[in-house]
Design a protein around this motif. Structure first.
Motif, short mmCIF file in Angstrom:
data_model
loop_
_atom_site.label_atom_id
_atom_site.label_comp_id
_atom_site.label_asym_id
_atom_site.label_seq_id
_atom_site.Cartn_x
_atom_site.Cartn_y
_atom_site.Cartn_z
N ALA A 71 33.74 45.78 34.76
CA ALA A 71 33.49 46.16 36.15
C ALA A 71 34.77 46.63 36.87
O ALA A 71 34.68 47.29 37.91
N ASP A 72 35.93 46.30 36.31
CA ASP A 72 37.18 46.73 36.95
C ASP A 72 37.35 48.25 36.92
O ASP A 72 38.24 48.80 37.58
N PHE A 73 36.51 48.89 36.12
CA PHE A 73 36.61 50.35 36.04
C PHE A 73 36.35 50.99 37.42
O PHE A 73 36.92 52.03 37.74
N ILE A 74 35.50 50.32 38.21
CA ILE A 74 35.14 50.91 39.51
C ILE A 74 36.36 50.99 40.45
O ILE A 74 36.69 52.08 40.93
N SER A 128 39.49 46.13 28.99
CA SER A 128 38.29 46.96 28.79
C SER A 128 38.55 48.45 28.97
O SER A 128 37.90 49.28 28.34
N TRP A 129 39.45 48.79 29.88
CA TRP A 129 39.68 50.21 30.18
C TRP A 129 41.16 50.47 30.32
O TRP A 129 41.93 49.58 30.68
N GLN A 130 41.54 51.69 30.07
CA GLN A 130 42.91 52.11 30.33
C GLN A 130 42.90 53.50 30.95
O GLN A 130 41.96 54.28 30.74
N ILE A 152 47.22 49.61 42.17
CA ILE A 152 46.25 49.10 41.20
C ILE A 152 46.28 47.57 41.17
O ILE A 152 45.23 46.92 41.05
N LEU A 153 47.45 46.98 41.31
CA LEU A 153 47.51 45.51 41.30
C LEU A 153 46.86 44.92 42.55
O LEU A 153 46.34 43.81 42.53
N ARG A 154 46.89 45.71 43.62
CA ARG A 154 46.21 45.27 44.83
C ARG A 154 44.68 45.30 44.61
O ARG A 154 43.95 44.42 45.04
N ALA A 155 44.22 46.33 43.90
CA ALA A 155 42.77 46.49 43.69
C ALA A 155 42.26 45.61 42.55
O ALA A 155 41.14 45.12 42.60
N ALA A 173 45.28 43.53 36.36
CA ALA A 173 45.66 44.76 35.63
C ALA A 173 47.03 44.60 34.98
O ALA A 173 47.87 43.81 35.43
N ASN A 174 47.24 45.37 33.92
CA ASN A 174 48.57 45.48 33.31
C ASN A 174 49.09 46.89 33.54
O ASN A 174 48.32 47.86 33.51
#
Lengths: 133, 549
Positions: free
Chosen positions: B244-247, B303-305, B328-331, B335-336
């Motif tokens: 779901a982090d893809f969104i 799951s995604w990159q 991205i770390l805020r969202a 994330a890495n």
């Protein structure tokens, strides 16, 4: 005599992949540069067997653009010279397609069976339609 | 004997050929099989069959005046023409414009170029390099293609958005109309204008869009915006743990994209190797998100990159990368972010050829450095393995289906399910497990493209004539099903143009009816590329859909 590729297509190798005199007879006459896919040992063997003594063997690079522009058909060339090759179908296709832009034709092509786990190869000569052979 | 063009008598065709020879020179009119062979589609699904699209002849003009003469002759004898630029699209003969290969202008202060149709990406690249100009091109994968032909077929590239959408990067056209008249668009319509390449709209309606995937004229000059050469190029990789982090990932990348901070972002899923695990495979088929997340975590994979690229100075690219990481770390707090390449521009050939992965396993770079730096190559031609004697992989490449998908994570998830459903309906009993991992391509700045790779690979071993026809029929059904689900393709080879045009059927094909009304007015004899873009002139309209077997 101008030759048409379609009249010459055919196997120039026996079941063991040995090239026949057809190639040996043809390649030396007009081509002084021979492009060889050196990933395959038998490509070099076929080229050495068929090329004119002193013909320049040029390894086929991964990308043929520089070879094409810098060595085969440089911009300053008034009349592109014939060149030959022993490559896979992929390499042959790329070079004959570039050659077609300069009204160069395939003057000779022959297939060679795979040897020692390599891919099937083709030997070919590309030149102006009016090139004597 | 050549196949006669539809509706043209042998006598008229002979007269037309004679006039073509007078216009361009006998040696540039091709009628024998050997000469017109390159104008066939080597990889046609109908190769050597009755329905294969084959040219009757080809003519290669060298100037605008010669193009005009050819068009006027074609009009006189109603001979249909199909223009090509560098002749590397391998389909359909016609006026071959590769002899018109002049680079008329390159300005590295205004960042633009004006070229003729026969100029390839490699031609322009070398022109720029030889002169040390401070601009770069946005190249297609295969560098022997022409800028103009690619742009007119709405081809796309890899750098910053305004440049990688090649038709949007066009600034001004000169066009030979179907009656032989010469027209310029934009500021070029103003005699003596010095701003042809600076403002594409001119005044009043701008018809230049009609010439992309259209058949209203033969474009003989075209201006392009060029990207100024940056000082530095930097890449970085972001991974997100859950499906779901893809969104939020897409939302963040959209934000950076639309502020023109990044070049083409490259999405993919690091979970692809897990498809060989039966438990994961089952979860993927069922789109079982919690189970997919559980297995991903157990395998220490996110799951995604998405791989990002930044053009600018060393400092600005670093600042933008730091900003991207912060966003991205805020969202997505889990994330890495991994630093990638940091290279001074222009990069060297050795740097372009470098294949070392800058990221820690299991994550890998999917960037091809040459296209990111606008360096044309031919090696991509080798990877699909397409040759005229080895067409076995024909359906791996340009016959692939690329549907336009809205640029959000939710839309991608929906498309994955819809495409899996298309496979189920098309091939009862088969499953498309990889659908759950399909990542979008962002070739276009503001839209996603998603390919249904199932149909590009699953049947490629069947290359018998019957097998090809079966696959062609299947592709046509897939296009219909895609349209029913709300997806349209962005591009099509001649054999599938009617099928793709059929997708765009709002209000009983109001768009197509409008296009064909224009076509009949501008080209009453229907001589220019009948059928291109699904637009058939009245004289040939009965052929719509006639390329079906």
């Amino acid at each position: 005599m101008a030759m048409s590729v379609w009249g010459l297509v055919g196997l120039a190798a026996d079941a063991n992949g040995e090239s026949t005199p057809q190639l040996a007879r043809f390649m030396p006459l007009i081509a002084t540069k021979v492009i060889v896919d050196t990933r395959f040992d038998h490509a070099l063997e076929i080229a050495l067997e068929a090329a004119t003594p002193g013909a320049r063997i040029i390894p086929l690079p991964r990308d043929v653009f520089e070879l094409w522009y810098d060595q085969l058909v440089p911009k300053q060339a008034i009349a592109p010279q014939a060149f030959a090759g022993v490559t896979t179908e992929h390499g042959f296709f790329t070079l004959r397609t570039l050659a077609a832009d300069h009204r160069l034709r395939v003057l000779h092509v022959a297939e060679h069976a795979a040897r020692r786990g390599g891919e099937p190869l083709v030997s070919w000569v590309i030149g102006a339609a009016s090139t004597s052979a | 004997m050549a196949i006669l063009p539809p509706g043209v008598s042998a006598a008229d065709f002979a007269r037309a050929l004679q006039e073509f020879e007078t216009a361009v020179g006998k040696e540039w009119v091709f009628t024998n099989q050997e000469d017109i062979h390159p104008y066939r589609d080597y990889f046609s699904m109908l190769k050597d069959q009755d329905d294969e699209l084959v040219p009757s002849a080809a003519v290669s003009p060298a100037s605008v005046e010669q193009v005009q003469a050819v068009v006027r002759t074609a009009n006189r004898y109603k001979v249909p023409l199909y223009a090509i630029s560098t002749g590397k699209n391998f389909a359909y003969g016609g006026p071959d414009l590769k002899r018109m290969n002049r680079i008329l202008e390159v300005d590295d202060r205004r960042h633009c170029a004006l070229v003729e149709p026969g100029v390839s990406y490699m031609d322009l690249y070398r022109h720029i390099e030889e002169r040390g100009l401070k601009v770069m091109i946005d190249t297609a994968d295969v560098g022997w293609g022409g800028l103009m032909g690619n742009a007119l077929d709405r081809g796309l590239g890899y750098t910053l958005g305004p440049y990688r959408d090649h038709i949007s990067a066009h600034y001004g056209m000169e066009v030979v109309l179907p009656d032989g008249e010469l027209m310029r668009t934009g500021m070029g319509a103003l005699p003596g204008s010095r701003a042809w390449l600076d403002y594409k709209h001119g005044y009043g309606p701008d018809p230049s869009g009609l010439f992309a995937q259209g058949n209203y004229g033969i474009v003989v000059k075209m201006g392009f915006r060029l990207m100024p050469r940056p000082e530095h190029w930097r890449t970085g990789l972001i991974t997100v743990p859950r499906r779901a982090d893809f969104i939020p990932l897409v939302d963040t990348v959209n934000y950076l994209t639309d502020l023109f901070v990044i070049g083409e972002p490259l999405y993919t899923s690091p979970l692809q190797p897990l498809l060989s695990d039966p438990t994961f495979h089952k979860a993927a088929v069922a789109f079982d998100e919690p189970e997919m997340d559980r297995i991903a975590a157990a395998n220490n994979r996110h799951s995604w990159q998405v791989e990002l690229q930044f053009y600018g100075s060393e400092k600005s690219t670093l600042a933008n990368w730091e900003w991207a990481k912060e966003l991205i770390l805020r969202a997505v707090p889990g994330a890495n972010c991994f630093d990638g390449d940091s290279l001074k521009v222009p990069v060297t050939q050795a740097q372009i050829d470098e294949t070392q992965n800058p990221y820690p396993a299991p994550y890998a770079s999917v960037m091809r450095r040459n296209v990111m730096h606008g360096v044309p190559k031919l090696y991509m031609w080798r990877s699909p393995g397409r040759t005229d004697n080895d067409p076995n992989s024909w359906n791996e490449t340009h016959i692939g289906l690329f549907s336009v998908v809205a640029r959000s994570g939710e839309a991608v998830f929906q498309a994955q399910k819809d495409f899996a459903d298309v496979v189920r309906r098309s091939r009862p009993g088969e499953e498309y497990a990889a659908a759950a991992l399909i990542a979008p391509l962002q070739w276009h700045q503001f839209g996603f493209f998603i390919g249904n790779s199932f149909f590009g690979t699953a049947t490629r071993n069947d290359n018998s004539p019957e097998g090809k026809i079966r696959q062609l029929k299947e592709l046509r059904e897939v296009l219909k099903m895609n349209a029913q689900a709300g997806y349209g393709d962005y591009r099509a080879p001649p054999l599938l143009q009617d099928d793709v045009a059929e997708q765009y059927s709002f209000n009983n094909h109001a768009l197509r009816r409008f296009n064909e009304t224009l076509k009949d007015a501008i080209d009453p004899n229907g001589i220019l590329s009948p059928g291109r873009g699904g637009i058939w002139p009245e004289a040939h309209r009965g052929n719509r859909g006639g390329l079906r077997k």
